[in-house]
Motif scaffolding. Structure first.
Motif, PDB file in Angstrom:
ATOM      1  N   LEU A   1      58.558  79.769  64.528  1.00 34.59           N
ATOM      2  CA  LEU A   1      57.566  80.778  64.168  1.00 34.59           C
ATOM      3  C   LEU A   1      56.621  81.052  65.325  1.00 34.59           C
ATOM      4  N   SER A   2      56.209  80.001  65.994  1.00 28.65           N
ATOM      5  CA  SER A   2      55.302  80.155  67.133  1.00 28.65           C
ATOM      6  C   SER A   2      55.957  80.963  68.249  1.00 28.65           C
ATOM      7  N   VAL A   3      57.205  80.624  68.556  1.00 30.84           N
ATOM      8  CA  VAL A   3      57.912  81.332  69.631  1.00 30.84           C
ATOM      9  C   VAL A   3      58.196  82.776  69.224  1.00 30.84           C
ATOM     10  N   SER A   4      58.565  82.997  67.961  1.00 30.43           N
ATOM     11  CA  SER A   4      58.837  84.356  67.490  1.00 30.43           C
ATOM     12  C   SER A   4      57.586  85.221  67.553  1.00 30.43           C
ATOM     13  N   ALA A   5      56.455  84.652  67.134  1.00 31.10           N
ATOM     14  CA  ALA A   5      55.193  85.393  67.205  1.00 31.10           C
ATOM     15  C   ALA A   5      54.844  85.713  68.654  1.00 31.10           C
ATOM     16  N   GLN A   6      55.093  84.755  69.534  1.00 30.99           N
ATOM     17  CA  GLN A   6      54.829  84.985  70.957  1.00 30.99           C
ATOM     18  C   GLN A   6      55.758  86.073  71.501  1.00 30.99           C
TER      19      GLN A   6
ATOM     20  N   LEU B   1      56.623  91.736  73.345  1.00 32.79           N
ATOM     21  CA  LEU B   1      57.196  93.081  73.162  1.00 32.79           C
ATOM     22  C   LEU B   1      56.101  94.123  72.965  1.00 32.79           C
ATOM     23  N   ASP B   2      55.009  93.747  72.323  1.00 32.93           N
ATOM     24  CA  ASP B   2      53.894  94.682  72.167  1.00 32.93           C
ATOM     25  C   ASP B   2      53.332  95.101  73.520  1.00 32.93           C
ATOM     26  N   GLU B   3      53.486  94.229  74.518  1.00 33.59           N
ATOM     27  CA  GLU B   3      52.981  94.543  75.863  1.00 33.59           C
ATOM     28  C   GLU B   3      53.985  95.375  76.658  1.00 33.59           C
ATOM     29  N   TYR B   4      55.261  95.009  76.590  1.00 34.49           N
ATOM     30  CA  TYR B   4      56.258  95.661  77.440  1.00 34.49           C
ATOM     31  C   TYR B   4      57.051  96.760  76.723  1.00 34.49           C
ATOM     32  N   ALA B   5      57.035  96.742  75.394  1.00 34.77           N
ATOM     33  CA  ALA B   5      57.717  97.794  74.626  1.00 34.77           C
ATOM     34  C   ALA B   5      56.855  98.118  73.417  1.00 34.77           C
ATOM     35  N   PRO B   6      55.654  98.675  73.649  1.00 35.90           N
ATOM     36  CA  PRO B   6      54.693  98.902  72.557  1.00 35.90           C
ATOM     37  C   PRO B   6      55.224  99.855  71.501  1.00 35.90           C
ATOM     38  N   GLU B   7      54.728  99.644  70.289  1.00 36.77           N
ATOM     39  CA  GLU B   7      55.126 100.472  69.151  1.00 36.77           C
ATOM     40  C   GLU B   7      53.868 100.923  68.422  1.00 36.77           C
ATOM     41  N   LYS B   8      53.794 102.194  68.086  1.00 37.99           N
ATOM     42  CA  LYS B   8      52.633 102.714  67.378  1.00 37.99           C
ATOM     43  C   LYS B   8      52.688 102.277  65.918  1.00 37.99           C
ATOM     44  N   THR B   9      51.584 101.718  65.443  1.00 32.62           N
ATOM     45  CA  THR B   9      51.487 101.302  64.044  1.00 32.62           C
ATOM     46  C   THR B   9      50.142 101.741  63.493  1.00 32.62           C
ATOM     47  N   GLY B  10      50.074 101.923  62.190  1.00 36.48           N
ATOM     48  CA  GLY B  10      48.823 102.309  61.549  1.00 36.48           C
ATOM     49  C   GLY B  10      47.949 101.105  61.271  1.00 36.48           C
TER      50      GLY B  10
ATOM     51  N   GLY C   1      67.325  83.262  67.370  1.00 31.31           N
ATOM     52  CA  GLY C   1      66.557  82.182  67.993  1.00 31.31           C
ATOM     53  C   GLY C   1      66.705  82.199  69.501  1.00 31.31           C
ATOM     54  N   ASP C   2      67.950  82.385  69.962  1.00 33.20           N
ATOM     55  CA  ASP C   2      68.178  82.474  71.413  1.00 33.20           C
ATOM     56  C   ASP C   2      67.440  83.670  72.006  1.00 33.20           C
ATOM     57  N   LEU C   3      67.397  84.766  71.260  1.00 34.47           N
ATOM     58  CA  LEU C   3      66.738  85.976  71.762  1.00 34.47           C
ATOM     59  C   LEU C   3      65.238  85.762  71.943  1.00 34.47           C
ATOM     60  N   VAL C   4      64.576  85.174  70.935  1.00 37.93           N
ATOM     61  CA  VAL C   4      63.121  85.003  71.051  1.00 37.93           C
ATOM     62  C   VAL C   4      62.774  84.021  72.162  1.00 37.93           C
ATOM     63  N   PHE C   5      63.594  82.988  72.315  1.00 39.08           N
ATOM     64  CA  PHE C   5      63.349  82.068  73.431  1.00 39.08           C
ATOM     65  C   PHE C   5      63.612  82.772  74.761  1.00 39.08           C
ATOM     66  N   GLY C   6      64.618  83.665  74.795  1.00 35.57           N
ATOM     67  CA  GLY C   6      64.894  84.429  76.013  1.00 35.57           C
ATOM     68  C   GLY C   6      63.747  85.358  76.366  1.00 35.57           C
ATOM     69  N   ILE C   7      63.121  85.968  75.354  1.00 32.09           N
ATOM     70  CA  ILE C   7      61.994  86.872  75.600  1.00 32.09           C
ATOM     71  C   ILE C   7      60.802  86.112  76.160  1.00 32.09           C
TER      72      ILE C   7
END
Length: 653
Positions: free
Chosen positions: A58-63, A68-77, A101-107
């Motif tokens: 959970l910690s790594v996924s949140a990170q 992604l919010d920094e390098y691939a931002p998404e507009k949200t309300g 799991g591998d993806l979030v650790f890769g990010i």
């Protein structure tokens, strides 16, 4: 009202444990409880390692999502609700979960790599900056001379010319050849060349003359060549950074999958946290908990129909304090959060939300007190609470503020305040004919004393209602003497105060006389009954007399409601000041624009400050003046195992 709770016990085969847990999680109707360790053959389940693993994911996924919010931002309300997903996605396949799991650790690894590369780029740039002043030097930095000569480089920590260098070298200057390669205000770089036979003397002169060696390692390249190499290295590092950033940008397309993975882990963690409360044998498991009475039958039927398990429903023992679940209609439900913030009801308490809601909306409106502000609040909060798709907690909060806005509009019309006095100011300043919005009841500025009396009277009403609830609670618990003597007599006194004050104010002598006698009867009753637990007659009377001192507490509580007048008056007066400031320039197009700017900015600030003030002080009146009369608190909220996700709401297809 407070939902009645039942106890539930589930016994099943260990092979069915996962199915039962997932069914209960999807239903969200059972709060698990800890089981006693007195049952022989039953043992607890240790899943602490798995929970720690889930927390790490959970910690790594949140990170990763933050990256992604920094390098691939998404507009949200601001008030965006969770996305809906079919219940079939409730559980993620093992292979898919491993891939995510591998993806979030890769990010997170890519983000760390970018940081490391940027640090290295900064270090290399620092090297280039230190070499730049030596660019004029056309020999390698570590050039030590020839067979017969010795060369060295050094610098002075100040700007110097050839004469200053010679002076620093002293008498040895004639034996040393030097060139100034670069100089600036705080530094002078120098190249030295001298015979080997004079090396000892020359080096001592350089050292004693204050010349300092360079702070970077000397290479076998010329400064220009070294700078060129370092520049190429920066380009290579920046290329690596670009590749990592591109990878993170491409991962933006996987944001939804990562969010689904995050919720999947949350659900698994929650389930495993509840597993610790189960007991099991080699082949069976036992689960205990609480379930609302209205859902108990459905839960039992679904468990027994879907799994090879047995569920038993029973009453909650008197010795246990069951969790509390509010069940209220649309009028009272929005203020449940106010009560929860204070404390959940205790075992002997009633649900205060229905009664509190009326006073809450009433008092908020009196303190915010402007029809224009009320309309804005009601429309904005009403849209978010009744029309827009928002989360449940946000929706209920917005509905509460919508009702508060309606109350504010009502009281604004009672006081004749619509954005202060904007109607007469605008009509008189810009249209030459003043129109006035007359109050339906009174103008607080002109009749503050009347409003003060009314505010205190409303306070007395709420205090009496609170004591009435206390009377009911004591009577229900069988403490009828306490209900009558400890609470009922005070209600009689306070009702007498109301009758006396109302009779005097309205010129009704009969009501005033009745009120006075009610006060006397109540006071005498308190003197005679408050020391009833004491055997000594004098101690009993003394306790009764001392109890009359509590009247100061009730007077203080009643006076606290004067804030209904004070804040309501402040809102209107500040609004009028804003309008007056905006209209000081008189009429005309230019002054109209100025007025519009002052109007928007001034009223926005007044709206924000006084809305916050009304909210805070309305809460205070409920917590301190109302709840203190009857509310014990100390209960705990019903917290069932459920689908407590962050990004997705799983729905039946």
């Amino acid at each position: 009202m407070i939902a009645k709770m039942k106890k539930i016990e589930v016994i099943g085969m260990k092979s069915q444990r996962k199915a039962v847990m997932e069914l209960l999680q999807q239903m969200g109707a059972v709060e698990f409880s800890e089981q006693e360790d007195d049952a022989e053959g039953l043992e607890s389940i240790d899943v602490s390692d798995r929970i720690m693993q889930f927390e790490r994911y959970l910690s790594v996924s949140a990170q990763a999502l933050s990256v992604l919010d920094e390098y691939a931002p998404e507009k949200t309300g601001m008030f965006q609700a969770r996305k809906e997903a079919p219940l079939t996605k409730f559980s993620m396949a093992q292979g898919e979960a491993k891939s995510m799991g591998d993806l979030v650790f890769g990010i997170t690894a890519a983000d760390k790599k970018i940081h490391e590369l940027n640090v290295e780029i900064g270090r290399v740039r620092g090297k280039i900056a230190s070499l730049k002043p030596w660019e004029a030097l056309d020999v390698p930095l570590n050039f030590g001379g020839t067979d017969k000569t010795v060369s060295a480089i050094a610098f002075l920590p100040f700007e110097a010319d050839y004469a200053a260098v010679e002076k620093a070298l002293g008498d040895t200057a004639e034996k040393i050849y030097f060139e100034i390669t670069d100089k600036e205000k705080d530094s002078t770089r120098i190249f030295f060349l001298y015979l080997r036979e004079d090396a000892e003397t020359a080096e001592r002169a350089i050292r004693e003359g204050g010349f300092l060696p360079p702070s970077f390692p000397l290479s076998h390249f010329t400064p220009t060549k070294k700078i060129e190499q370092l520049t190429q290295k920066i380009e290579s590092l920046e290329s690596d950074v670009a590749k990592q950033k591109q990878f993170l940008s491409d991962c933006g397309a996987k944001r939804r999958d990562i969010q689904m993975f995050y919720d999947h882990i949350v659900l698994r963690r929650d389930k495993y946290e509840q597993l610790e409360k189960l007991k099991q044998t080699e082949k069976t498991f036992v689960l205990e908990g609480y379930v609302p009475e209205k859902r108990a039958k459905t839960v039992k039927e679904k468990i027994e129909a879907s799994t090879l398990s047995y569920a038993e429903i029973s009453e909650v023992p008197e010795s246990e304090e069951a969790p509390v679940l509010f069940v209220n209609g649309g009028f009272a439900r929005p203020v449940e959060g106010i009560t929860k913030t204070y404390s959940m009801p205790g075992k002997t308490d009633i649900d205060p939300n229905g009664i509190m809601a009326f006073f809450y909306y009433l008092f908020f409106g009196m303190m915010f007190s402007d029809a224009g502000y009320g309309l804005l609040l009601a429309l904005g909060a009403g849209y978010l609470g009744f029309i827009a798709k928002t989360e449940k907690a946000t929706r209920e909060n917005m509905r509460m503020f919508c009702y508060c806005g309606i109350s504010t509009t009502f009281w604004g019309l009672m006081y004749g305040s619509f954005f202060g006095n904007v109607i007469p100011v605008v009509s008189g300043t810009f249209f030459g004919a003043e129109h006035v919005l007359k109050p339906l009841w009174l103008d607080p500025v002109q009749e503050p004393l009347t409003l003060l009396i009314f505010s205190v009277a409303l306070g007395l009403v709420q205090i009496i209602v609170g004591l009435g609830i206390k009377f009911y609670m004591l009577w229900r618990q069988g403490e009828k003497a306490s209900a009558v003597f400890d609470v009922g007599l005070w209600i009689l006194i306070l009702l007498g105060v109301c009758a006396l004050a109302g009779g005097k104010g309205l010129g009704n002598e009969m009501a005033a006389t009745v009120g006075m006698y009610m006060m006397i009867v109540g006071a005498v009753g308190l003197v005679l009954t408050q020391g009833r637990d004491k055997k000594n007659v004098f101690a009993r009377l003394l306790s009764g007399v001392i109890s009359l001192y509590d009247v100061t507490s009730y007077v203080s509580d009643a006076l606290s409601y004067s804030r209904l007048m004070a804040l309501g008056l402040a809102t209107g007066v500040i609004a009028q000041v804003v309008n007056t400031m905006g209209s000081l320039g008189g009429g005309g197009i230019v002054n109209g624009i100025v007025f519009a700017v002052v109007f928007v900015v001034g009223h926005a600030l007044n709206f924000a400050i006084n809305c916050l003030g009304a909210y805070v002080h309305t809460n205070r009146l409920q917590y301190v003046e109302f709840f203190s009369k009857f509310y014990e608190g100390g209960g705990r909220a019903f917290s069932p195992l459920g689908m407590n996700t962050k990004y997705y709401e799983f729905m039946e297809e």
